[in-house]
Motif scaffolding. Structure first.
Motif, PDB file in Angstrom:
ATOM      1  N   PHE A  63       0.812  -1.287  -0.002  1.00 52.00           N
ATOM      2  CA  PHE A  63      -0.096   0.079  -0.089  1.00 52.00           C
ATOM      3  C   PHE A  63       0.894   1.209   0.022  1.00 52.00           C
ATOM      4  CE2 PHE A  63      -3.438  -2.607   0.858  1.00 52.00           C
ATOM      5  CZ  PHE A  63      -4.618  -2.009   0.534  1.00 52.00           C
ATOM      6  N   SER A  64       1.956   1.265   0.859  1.00 52.12           N
ATOM      7  CA  SER A  64       2.683   2.281   1.032  1.00 52.12           C
ATOM      8  C   SER A  64       3.442   2.657  -0.523  1.00 52.12           C
ATOM      9  CB  SER A  64       4.023   2.115   1.893  1.00 52.12           C
ATOM     10  OG  SER A  64       3.381   1.961   3.245  1.00 52.12           O
ATOM     11  N   THR A  65       4.018   1.600  -1.104  1.00 47.65           N
ATOM     12  CA  THR A  65       4.656   1.705  -2.514  1.00 47.65           C
ATOM     13  C   THR A  65       3.692   2.494  -3.321  1.00 47.65           C
ATOM     14  OG1 THR A  65       6.000  -0.181  -1.969  1.00 47.65           O
ATOM     15  CG2 THR A  65       5.890   0.638  -4.268  1.00 47.65           C
ATOM     16  N   GLY A  66       2.292   1.753  -3.412  1.00 50.69           N
ATOM     17  CA  GLY A  66       1.443   2.552  -4.355  1.00 50.69           C
ATOM     18  C   GLY A  66       1.232   3.773  -4.073  1.00 50.69           C
ATOM     19  N   LEU A  67       0.907   4.522  -2.881  1.00 51.36           N
ATOM     20  CA  LEU A  67       0.763   5.672  -2.291  1.00 51.36           C
ATOM     21  C   LEU A  67       1.915   6.504  -2.915  1.00 51.36           C
ATOM     22  CD1 LEU A  67      -1.283   7.435  -0.850  1.00 51.36           C
ATOM     23  CD2 LEU A  67       0.121   7.173   1.080  1.00 51.36           C
ATOM     24  N   ILE A  68       3.244   6.272  -2.566  1.00 49.24           N
ATOM     25  CA  ILE A  68       4.106   6.893  -2.788  1.00 49.24           C
ATOM     26  C   ILE A  68       4.359   6.966  -4.436  1.00 49.24           C
ATOM     27  CG2 ILE A  68       6.822   6.971  -3.211  1.00 49.24           C
ATOM     28  CD1 ILE A  68       6.692   5.578  -0.655  1.00 49.24           C
ATOM     29  N   CYS A  69       4.119   6.050  -5.276  1.00 51.65           N
ATOM     30  CA  CYS A  69       3.949   6.325  -6.791  1.00 51.65           C
ATOM     31  C   CYS A  69       2.945   7.152  -7.045  1.00 51.65           C
ATOM     32  CB  CYS A  69       3.743   4.666  -7.293  1.00 51.65           C
ATOM     33  SG  CYS A  69       5.069   3.590  -7.208  1.00 51.65           S
ATOM     34  N   ILE A  70       1.922   7.172  -6.506  1.00 49.10           N
ATOM     35  CA  ILE A  70       0.814   7.974  -6.954  1.00 49.10           C
ATOM     36  C   ILE A  70       1.263   9.447  -6.620  1.00 49.10           C
ATOM     37  CG2 ILE A  70      -1.566   9.017  -6.430  1.00 49.10           C
ATOM     38  CD1 ILE A  70      -2.404   6.079  -5.952  1.00 49.10           C
ATOM     39  N   TYR A  71       1.897   9.742  -5.608  1.00 48.82           N
ATOM     40  CA  TYR A  71       2.438  11.210  -5.493  1.00 48.82           C
ATOM     41  C   TYR A  71       3.404  11.542  -6.227  1.00 48.82           C
ATOM     42  CZ  TYR A  71      -0.371  11.773  -0.923  1.00 48.82           C
ATOM     43  OH  TYR A  71      -1.221  12.108  -0.047  1.00 48.82           O
ATOM     44  N   LEU A  72       4.356  10.606  -6.766  1.00 47.85           N
ATOM     45  CA  LEU A  72       5.333  10.970  -7.744  1.00 47.85           C
ATOM     46  C   LEU A  72       4.943  11.488  -9.105  1.00 47.85           C
ATOM     47  CD1 LEU A  72       8.096   8.143  -6.757  1.00 47.85           C
ATOM     48  CD2 LEU A  72       8.108  10.596  -6.016  1.00 47.85           C
ATOM     49  N   THR A  73       3.831  10.830  -9.426  1.00 47.94           N
ATOM     50  CA  THR A  73       3.203  10.997 -10.481  1.00 47.94           C
ATOM     51  C   THR A  73       2.432  12.237 -10.492  1.00 47.94           C
ATOM     52  OG1 THR A  73       1.064   9.751 -10.173  1.00 47.94           O
ATOM     53  CG2 THR A  73       3.113   8.752 -11.443  1.00 47.94           C
ATOM     54  N   MET A  74       2.202  12.990  -9.338  1.00 49.26           N
ATOM     55  CA  MET A  74       1.356  14.373  -9.393  1.00 49.26           C
ATOM     56  C   MET A  74       2.132  15.425  -9.562  1.00 49.26           C
ATOM     57  SD  MET A  74      -0.868  13.388  -5.828  1.00 49.26           S
ATOM     58  CE  MET A  74      -1.806  15.113  -5.820  1.00 49.26           C
ATOM     59  N   PRO A  75       1.518  16.460 -10.089  1.00 46.84           N
ATOM     60  CA  PRO A  75       2.398  17.759 -10.540  1.00 46.84           C
ATOM     61  C   PRO A  75       2.974  18.416  -9.232  1.00 46.84           C
ATOM     62  CG  PRO A  75      -0.046  17.788 -11.454  1.00 46.84           C
ATOM     63  CD  PRO A  75      -0.062  16.444 -10.563  1.00 46.84           C
ATOM     64  N   ALA A  76       3.914  19.161  -9.444  1.00 50.26           N
ATOM     65  CA  ALA A  76       4.857  19.426  -8.362  1.00 50.26           C
ATOM     66  C   ALA A  76       4.254  20.289  -7.360  1.00 50.26           C
ATOM     67  CB  ALA A  76       6.059  20.199  -8.684  1.00 50.26           C
ATOM     68  N   ALA A  77       4.344  20.319  -5.946  1.00 49.74           N
ATOM     69  CA  ALA A  77       3.642  21.257  -5.015  1.00 49.74           C
ATOM     70  C   ALA A  77       4.619  21.574  -4.124  1.00 49.74           C
ATOM     71  CB  ALA A  77       2.521  20.556  -4.557  1.00 49.74           C
ATOM     72  N   GLU A  78       4.376  22.665  -3.142  1.00 55.00           N
ATOM     73  CA  GLU A  78       5.251  22.808  -2.208  1.00 55.00           C
ATOM     74  C   GLU A  78       4.827  21.875  -1.016  1.00 55.00           C
ATOM     75  OE1 GLU A  78       5.468  26.953  -1.160  1.00 55.00           O
ATOM     76  OE2 GLU A  78       4.151  27.387  -2.686  1.00 55.00           O
ATOM     77  N   TYR A  79       5.936  20.677  -0.983  1.00 55.92           N
ATOM     78  CA  TYR A  79       5.444  19.682   0.050  1.00 55.92           C
ATOM     79  C   TYR A  79       5.664  20.014   1.499  1.00 55.92           C
ATOM     80  CZ  TYR A  79       4.831  16.708  -4.485  1.00 55.92           C
ATOM     81  OH  TYR A  79       4.416  16.064  -5.499  1.00 55.92           O
ATOM     82  N   GLY A  80       6.581  21.004   1.613  1.00 56.38           N
ATOM     83  CA  GLY A  80       6.833  21.511   2.991  1.00 56.38           C
ATOM     84  C   GLY A  80       5.599  21.818   3.476  1.00 56.38           C
ATOM     85  N   LYS A  81       4.631  22.320   2.857  1.00 55.67           N
ATOM     86  CA  LYS A  81       3.394  22.901   3.505  1.00 55.67           C
ATOM     87  C   LYS A  81       2.393  21.807   3.820  1.00 55.67           C
ATOM     88  CE  LYS A  81       3.988  27.507   1.723  1.00 55.67           C
ATOM     89  NZ  LYS A  81       3.434  28.649   0.790  1.00 55.67           N
TER      90      LYS A  81
END
Length: 285
Positions: A63-81
């Motif tokens: 599940f964690s791997t799938g979630l990380i892959c989804i986030y990696l394919t999303m457009p860039a964002a200010e992840y610090g916020k």
């Protein structure tokens, strides 16, 4: 003054000698507690076997791997916020940071939102109520309710099957008395099980976390579990999503469920269980 003499281990000792003997025994017990065999015994009290623990970690990794892959394919964002909110103040900041992103990339944002919600619900991570409030703040009532009910049902279903895999020893370990009570109640209501499950989902009689984990253990069929979850979560989801529209007026999560709100939920839940009570009354007559 004559010293007091005691019998310890078949030998006659004075009071001072007895104190030394007890001290030595305490030291021996402490050494035994720190011994490898004692530590092994403590570990063995953990309810999951090594295979069950490995299976749960494997599911979590997938599940964690799938979630990380989804986030990696999303457009860039200010992840610090971006962080999981723990307070209403955190939620207001998150909503402000995500509003523009959700408008610019609606499909990608909904995918990320849904995958995060389902992940949290599957692995019993606290904070899904903030995700529900966020749905109301960003998507409005209709789309917000649809998203919350869909994600909560999907996450609860995943938790159901995860519990079917490894949940029995864990639930027996955490809530033995509550599980026995739940099992007895289910046994009495087999003929109208859907009504009873709807009552539990609508009202806060039992925590949803416990229901998700305990349902497969007490042999509740999945189709009943699924349907009761899908329909039973609508009233509470409506209340939470509506509250998300007015985050500025909300001071705490506790404000969501005041006496009036709880009374309405119990009234709706009573309607769902009414056929069961009516049938029982006819039997006794």
């Amino acid at each position: 003054m004559a010293s007091t003499r005691n019998i310890v281990g078949g030998e006659t000792t004075t009071g001072n000698e007895r104190g030394r003997v007890l001290t030595m025994r305490d030291e021996e017990r402490a050494k035994e507690d720190d011994s490898p065999s004692a530590k092994r015994a403590k570990f063995e009290r953990f309810p999951l076997t090594r295979w069950e623990l490995a299976a749960s970690l494997g599911v979590f990794f997938v599940f964690s791997t799938g979630l990380i892959c989804i986030y990696l394919t999303m457009p860039a964002a200010e992840y610090g916020k971006l962080k999981l909110p723990r307070t209403i103040s955190d939620l207001r900041l998150l909503k402000d940071n995500l509003a523009t992103y959700a408008n610019e990339y609606p499909a990608q944002f909904i995918l990320g939102y849904c995958s995060t919600y389902i992940f949290m619900q599957t692995f019993m991570i606290p904070g899904t109520i903030f995700m529900s409030l966020l749905a109301g703040a960003l998507f409005g009532v209709v789309r917000g309710i649809f998203l919350v009910v869909f994600n909560a049902t999907a996450g609860a279903s995943s938790c159901f099957f995860l519990s079917k895999l490894i949940g029995r020893p864990l639930v027996n370990w955490l809530w033995p008395e509550k599980l026995r009570f739940f099992q007895a109640e289910i046994a009495k209501r087999r003929e109208k099980l859907l009504n009873y499950m709807l009552f539990l989902r609508v009202t806060p009689t039992l925590p949803n976390l416990f229901i998700n984990l305990a349902s497969p253990i007490v042999d509740i069929p999945f189709h009943i579990f699924f349907l009761a979850t899908l329909l039973g979560l609508i009233p509470a989801s409506y209340i939470t999503v509506r509250a998300g529209l007015a985050l500025g007026d909300l001071n705490s999560v506790k404000d969501l469920y005041d006496f009036k709100t709880l009374s309405v939920l119990f009234l709706i839940g009573s309607i769902s269980i009414f056929p069961t009570l009516l049938k029982r009354k006819r039997i006794y007559e």
